[in-house]
Design a protein around this motif. Structure first.
Motif, short mmCIF file in Angstrom:
data_model
loop_
_atom_site.label_atom_id
_atom_site.label_comp_id
_atom_site.label_asym_id
_atom_site.label_seq_id
_atom_site.Cartn_x
_atom_site.Cartn_y
_atom_site.Cartn_z
N VAL A 15 0.79 -1.27 -0.02
CA VAL A 15 -0.07 0.15 -0.01
C VAL A 15 0.79 1.25 -0.17
O VAL A 15 0.72 2.06 -0.76
N ARG A 16 1.98 1.13 0.69
CA ARG A 16 2.86 2.28 0.78
C ARG A 16 3.48 2.62 -0.64
O ARG A 16 3.78 3.78 -1.03
N LEU A 17 3.66 1.52 -1.38
CA LEU A 17 4.33 1.69 -2.92
C LEU A 17 3.12 2.47 -3.68
O LEU A 17 3.37 3.40 -4.46
N SER A 18 1.96 1.93 -3.55
CA SER A 18 1.01 2.37 -4.29
C SER A 18 0.56 4.02 -4.13
O SER A 18 0.26 4.87 -5.17
N LEU A 19 0.56 4.31 -2.87
CA LEU A 19 0.45 5.59 -2.29
C LEU A 19 1.64 6.45 -2.84
O LEU A 19 1.48 7.59 -3.53
N ALA A 20 2.69 6.15 -2.94
CA ALA A 20 3.91 6.88 -3.28
C ALA A 20 4.09 7.01 -4.90
O ALA A 20 4.35 7.94 -5.40
N GLU A 21 3.56 5.74 -5.34
CA GLU A 21 3.69 5.90 -7.00
C GLU A 21 2.67 7.01 -7.41
O GLU A 21 2.73 7.61 -8.50
N LYS A 22 1.44 6.93 -6.64
CA LYS A 22 0.45 7.87 -6.99
C LYS A 22 0.80 9.47 -6.57
O LYS A 22 -0.04 10.38 -6.79
N GLY A 23 1.67 9.63 -5.68
CA GLY A 23 2.17 11.01 -5.12
C GLY A 23 1.02 11.50 -4.19
O GLY A 23 0.95 12.70 -3.81
N LEU A 24 0.51 10.38 -3.41
CA LEU A 24 -0.47 10.79 -2.41
C LEU A 24 0.11 10.62 -0.82
O LEU A 24 0.64 9.80 -0.52
N PRO A 25 0.08 11.70 -0.20
CA PRO A 25 0.69 12.29 0.99
C PRO A 25 -0.50 11.15 2.08
O PRO A 25 -1.56 11.20 1.91
N TYR A 26 0.18 10.91 3.24
CA TYR A 26 -0.59 10.20 4.19
C TYR A 26 0.14 10.16 5.48
O TYR A 26 1.40 10.56 5.57
N THR A 27 -0.54 10.09 6.43
CA THR A 27 0.01 9.95 7.97
C THR A 27 0.10 8.67 8.27
O THR A 27 -0.70 7.95 8.25
N SER A 28 1.15 8.25 8.98
CA SER A 28 1.39 6.88 9.28
C SER A 28 0.83 6.77 10.68
O SER A 28 1.27 7.43 11.74
N ARG A 29 0.49 5.64 10.80
CA ARG A 29 0.03 5.29 12.40
C ARG A 29 0.60 3.83 12.34
O ARG A 29 0.06 2.89 11.93
N TRP A 30 1.60 3.83 13.39
CA TRP A 30 2.60 2.41 13.45
C TRP A 30 2.00 1.78 14.31
O TRP A 30 1.55 2.01 15.52
N VAL A 31 1.83 0.29 13.96
CA VAL A 31 1.21 -0.56 14.91
C VAL A 31 2.18 -1.64 15.06
O VAL A 31 2.84 -2.37 14.07
N ASP A 32 2.46 -1.92 16.55
CA ASP A 32 3.71 -2.92 16.80
C ASP A 32 2.93 -4.38 16.92
O ASP A 32 2.26 -4.63 17.73
N ILE A 33 3.29 -5.20 15.67
CA ILE A 33 3.04 -6.56 15.54
C ILE A 33 3.31 -7.31 16.74
O ILE A 33 2.67 -8.06 17.16
N ILE A 34 4.59 -7.16 16.91
CA ILE A 34 5.27 -8.14 17.93
C ILE A 34 4.74 -8.01 19.50
O ILE A 34 4.53 -8.88 20.17
N ALA A 35 4.36 -6.71 19.51
CA ALA A 35 3.80 -6.27 20.90
C ALA A 35 2.30 -6.70 20.81
O ALA A 35 1.46 -6.46 21.83
#
Length: 265
Positions: A18-38
């Motif tokens: 999804v990050r690649l798709s957003l980047a290739e389209k030039g779409l800015p976004y806000t990241s909300r990081w989710v710790d999978i290990i935790a």
């Protein structure tokens, strides 16, 4: 500009797609990081967004969107330019066959290999009883049972044995598709390439590209080419946490003989 929030994990191939798709389209976004290990993905507030308890989740103007392949298609519909989807219906069908293969075959196979090489050790560090307790909290029954099987059987687990063949078969088919073109569908970068690249990245992080790419020069060239794109460099390579990358490389490197044994069987 669009109000886009991406709930994600840095090393999740689905989130990377999804990050690649957003980047290739030039779409800015806000990241909300989710710790999978935790297991932050299993907290009630996250499950309210994504009942499956997986990443990514894209929130667009307050609407939560799940399933990475469907998110990428949604972005094509909501923000059609620049297009990452072939205009010819037949080529679009070919693209979707690749993205479906990722979802149905490659993604579960990745989970099995990562679990055998890395995550099994991380969970066992907590003690067997605690590891089992955490895994039994996974909402999806298939994922839960696969993780329990690998926890107890490691590289002898049926899902791990099948995963090695799934990856190699996929890369062989990709090599054939790339016989007379730069990208997987015709000569244009598409969602097919963006869907598969993070799974090649997973093999790279585990030090598995040697046996997986052996004799597949066109796949090697394709992966080198996509890694050189700004979208990949900024939104994948530069976002990978160095400490976790090292851990994956160290533990994955130790597992290469196990992988080679499975591929030779």
């Amino acid at each position: 500009m669009p109000a886009l929030e991406l709930y994600q994990s840095t090393m999740s191939p689905c989130a990377q797609k999804v990050r690649l798709s957003l980047a290739e389209k030039g779409l800015p976004y806000t990241s909300r990081w989710v710790d999978i290990i935790a297991k932050e993905n299993l907290r009630p507030e996250y499950l309210a967004l994504n009942p499956k308890g997986v990443v990514p989740t894209l929130v667009h103007n307050g609407n939560a969107l799940i399933e990475s392949a469907l998110i990428c298609e949604y972005l094509e519909d909501a923000f059609p330019q620049p297009s990452l989807r072939p205009q010819q219906p037949l080529l679009c069908q070919q693209m979707r066959l690749w993205t479906r293969r990722v979802d149905e075959q490659l993604h579960p196979a990745t989970g099995a290999l990562v679990w055998a090489a890395v995550l099994r050790n991380q969970f066992l560090d907590k003690g067997l009883a605690e590891a089992e307790r955490l895994i039994r909290a996974v909402p999806d029954r298939t994922r839960r049972e696969r993780q329990l099987s690998i926890l107890h059987h490691a590289w002898q687990a049926p899902d791990v044995i099948a995963a090695a063949s799934t990856f190699r078969d996929t890369f062989e088919d990709m090599n054939e598709a790339l016989d007379d073109q730069q990208w997987l569908v015709d000569d244009g970068l598409s969602l097919a390439d963006l869907a598969l690249a993070p799974y090649a990245q997973s093999m790279k992080q585990l030090q598995f590209t040697g046996p997986m790419f052996a004799g597949l020069e066109r796949v090697q060239d394709w992966f080198e080419r996509i890694q050189q794109r700004d979208s990949y460099r900024v939104h994948i390579t530069e976002q990978l946490p160095a400490e976790r990358v090292k851990r994956f490389a160290d533990l994955g490197g130790q597992s290469v003989p196990e992988l080679e044994r499975l591929l030779a069987a």
